[in-house]
Design an enzyme around this catalytic site. Structure first.
Site, mmCIF file in Angstrom:
data_model
loop_
_atom_site.group_PDB
_atom_site.id
_atom_site.type_symbol
_atom_site.label_atom_id
_atom_site.label_comp_id
_atom_site.label_asym_id
_atom_site.label_seq_id
_atom_site.Cartn_x
_atom_site.Cartn_y
_atom_site.Cartn_z
ATOM 1 N N ASP A 40 49.049 13.095 54.935
ATOM 2 C CA ASP A 40 47.636 12.991 55.285
ATOM 3 C C ASP A 40 46.878 14.264 54.928
ATOM 4 O O ASP A 40 47.202 15.338 55.417
ATOM 5 C CB ASP A 40 47.535 12.734 56.794
ATOM 6 C CG ASP A 40 46.133 12.396 57.244
ATOM 7 O OD1 ASP A 40 45.329 11.959 56.403
ATOM 8 O OD2 ASP A 40 45.846 12.554 58.438
ATOM 9 N N ASP A 94 38.923 6.877 57.604
ATOM 10 C CA ASP A 94 39.555 6.309 58.792
ATOM 11 C C ASP A 94 38.739 5.122 59.293
ATOM 12 O O ASP A 94 37.509 5.198 59.429
ATOM 13 C CB ASP A 94 39.657 7.352 59.899
ATOM 14 C CG ASP A 94 40.661 8.440 59.570
ATOM 15 O OD1 ASP A 94 41.466 8.242 58.642
ATOM 16 O OD2 ASP A 94 40.636 9.490 60.235
#
Length: 666
Positions: free
Chosen positions: A417, A467
């Site tokens: 990430d 996200d």
């Protein structure tokens, strides 16, 4: 006496009326503002979207809400508000070129529309009467196309409310209707029909089957080196040489038996179908621990999800401690006292385990990352306390150390990430392939489309956007805009629109039921399956209600996601507010999704839910899709044959809902 009594009643009624009309101001930033946001980036109270003071054209404001990009704030007032006021404008730290427009919308009527506002423009005053308004939307519209720092502000924003009332979250009380029938007592095999592994690496495949227990499992023509547990259906071992095998899986109980062909490909490519499982971030965020992970694995079995092919238990950020161990790799923190034991236990259930890391010095949650400015990779308290300043790749990098540790633990999935760049992705890709274990490699987030050929070459999946949040706007941006990515998804490499936003989630605010309506949730699962996307449950599995569990256990829908051809659906057309997505399947049939997106994004009102939306009667012309024969249509959510059709098919599609079909040539 009677006159005196009447006067008393009148006075009481007058006092009650006056009391009911008492008002009080409520600053927008004194509300739990994140819970009202249906946009994608977070909103912040008393600061701009970067966390700095609210400032418009040089003036600083102590009260207000800072937002980023297109922002949607939805409030349920139920006629309990008198007015709303604010000063609106582009924040002084925001983008200096893009125009912003601000809207206040009540019960579908535009109550305020700003001029086009740019950086440096003085704030514009907002004053609107809210008497009688039930539903209110605050919208900032920007055509940002992914540009960063499009900050804008609702400065000095406040409601004047009646009595003791406060603005509430928009109600989501639509009926949770269940479409999928319960599985029968006889066995049905639901696991993928194709599976890939690298030569010599550990092999783990579980035959997923519904039906009344006990079920006995067997297989014909398994390659040498593999063994099957007849009681659990778990296949383990390893295959030494590159090869392809056609095996027959069997499941049998007292009510019948089922068979399924499984193609096993031993070679360079793993992840021949998208992963399906669970990720812990939107369930527990930083509060994840070993007990919660084990509870999630147990729940996946007890709730019956494993029987439908759900496989992965993925730990997100916040498991990491300091470096150490035989590989000088990231070790688990105190919340995970027996990491290897936990992994072994989850494997014993026939499930797989994933973890999270990053090439940065610190993770987004402030834990140890894959690089450091210290030779041995230490993470001192001074860095932890200033974690935001260390979100970059450090001088010393530890990809090989961490990959070897993952393999030693038995990890099956890595979520990597950061703001992605090719060099870091390539280093970890090489480290994983040299680790001696097949580890699914997922990079996150917002992978640049310009580098998609690199993501195909290096990874097993890549996040196509930011996200996800539990709102229709976020779902639309995450999934309904992915057509350009479709040619790059396929066996071994998948487009990933992020976790699923079903059940109880923590996206941007404390745990709460998803804000998607039931119709939107059907669209969510349908489109992810058509897109051949990873399906990662983002809520506590043990908290699933009957409706959400039913959404996640339709084997015909899952089979469309897991189809061996691995070809993502394409957006064929948009007609009268209906998006038509068509997916070719391995058996020569098609999967079709008809999604009623309406005019979403085309008008200010379309960003909000007004509780007066109606289904759309839609006529599909199959010939416009190039389907010129007579076809058998099957409603896959209801698992019901609809009969033969040629030419046209009619359906009523709920607002933001879906009709999902399988199309089979006669």
């Amino acid at each position: 006496m009677k006159i005196q009594l009447n006067l008393t009643i009148i006075c009481f009624l007058l006092l009650s009326t006056l009391s009911a009309q008492e008002t009080r101001p409520i600053w927008l930033d004194d509300l739990p503002i994140k819970s009202f946001s249906e946009g994608i980036p977070a909103v912040l109270g008393k600061t701009n979207a970067a966390g700095d003071p609210l400032r418009i054209a040089g003036t600083t404001y102590p009260h207000g809400v800072g937002v980023n990009s297109t922002s949607i704030l939805a409030f349920y007032l139920n006629s309990h508000a008198q007015s709303f006021s604010a000063l609106v404008g582009v924040d002084d730290e925001g983008n200096k070129t893009l125009p912003h427009k601000f809207y206040v919308i009540g019960d579908r009527k535009i109550l305020f529309e700003s001029r086009e506002m740019k950086w440096g423009d003085p704030a514009q005053k907002v004053e609107v009467d809210l008497q009688g308004i039930k539903r209110l939307g605050l919208l900032v519209k920007i055509n940002d196309e992914g540009i960063n720092r499009t900050y804008s502000n609702w400065a000095d924003a406040k409601f004047v409310m009646l009595g003791n009332h406060l603005p509430e979250n928009m109600p989501n009380t639509d009926e949770k209707y269940i479409l999928t029938p319960a599985p029968g007592k006889a066995p049905r095999i639901n696991s993928p029909k194709v599976f890939g592994a690298r030569p010599g690496n550990p092999f783990l495949y579980t035959i997923a089957a519904t039906g009344q227990a006990p079920i006995n499992y067997s297989a014909k023509n398994l390659p040498q080196g593999l063994r099957l547990d007849p009681k659990t259906g778990i296949i383990t071992g390893s295959v030494a040489q590159k090869s392809t095998h056609q095996s027959i899986l069997r499941a049998k109980n007292k009510f019948g038996k089922a068979t399924q062909r499984l193609t096993i490909k031993i070679g360079d490519t793993i992840a021949l179908t998208p992963p399906i499982g669970w990720n812990g971030w939107n369930s527990w965020a930083r509060n994840i621990d070993q007990e919660k992970v084990i509870a999630s694995a147990d729940a996946m079995v007890k709730m019956g999800l494993r029987q439908h092919g759900w496989t992965y238990i993925n730990i997100d950020d916040a498991w990491q401690g300091q470096r150490g161990g035989p590989f000088n790799a990231i070790q688990p923190n105190e919340k995970f006292p027996d990491f290897k034991g936990m992994v072994d236990y989850i494997h014993s259930l026939g499930l797989k385990v994933g973890i999270y890391s990053t090439p940065m010095i610190t993770s987004y949650a402030g834990y140890t990352g894959g690089s450091s400015n210290f030779e041995k990779g230490e993470l001192p308290d001074s860095i932890i306390q200033n974690k935001r300043a260390y979100r970059y790749v450090g001088k010393y990098r530890f990809e090989r150390n961490d990959a070897r540790q993952m393999a030693a633990w038995g990890i099956d999935y890595l979520k990597y990430d950061w703001r992605i760049e090719v060099e870091s992705a390539e280093r970890m890709s090489a480290a994983l392939q040299q680790s001696g274990r097949d580890i699914f490699y997922s990079i996150s987030n917002s992978a640049p489309f310009a580098k998609v050929k690199d993501w195909v070459r290096l990874t097993n999946s890549w996040r196509t956007g930011p996200d996800i949040r539990d709102s229709w706007h976020s779902l639309y941006v995450s999934a309904f805009t992915l057509d350009k990515w479709a040619p790059y998804g396929g066996p071994g490499h998948w487009n990933d629109p992020d976790m699923m936003i079903l059940g109880n989630v923590t996206t941007g605010s404390p745990v709460h039921p998803t804000r998607l309506t039931p119709d939107e949730q059907y669209s969510h699962v349908s489109l992810f399956s058509l897109l051949s996307a990873p399906l990662l449950i983002g809520c506590p599995i043990e908290q699933l209600d009957a409706f959400t569990l039913n959404l996640l256990t339709n084997d015909e829908v899952i089979a469309i996601d897991q189809d061996p051809l691995g070809k993502p659906a394409r957006l064929i057309a948009t007609e009268n507010g209906v998006q038509i997505w068509l997916k070719s399947l391995a058996d020569g049939s098609y999967a079709l999704g008809l999604f009623n997106v309406g005019d979403f994004g085309q008008t200010p009102q379309s960003y909000f839910r007004w509780d007066d939306e109606q289904p759309l009667n839609f006529t599909l012309d199959l010939t416009k899709l190039g389907l010129n024969e007579k076809y058998q249509l099957r409603d896959v959510w209801r698992q019901k044959d609809l009969g033969g059709f040629s030419g046209k098919f009619q359906a009523a599609i709920p607002h933001h809902g879906v009709v999902m079909l399988k199309i089979i040539a006669n």
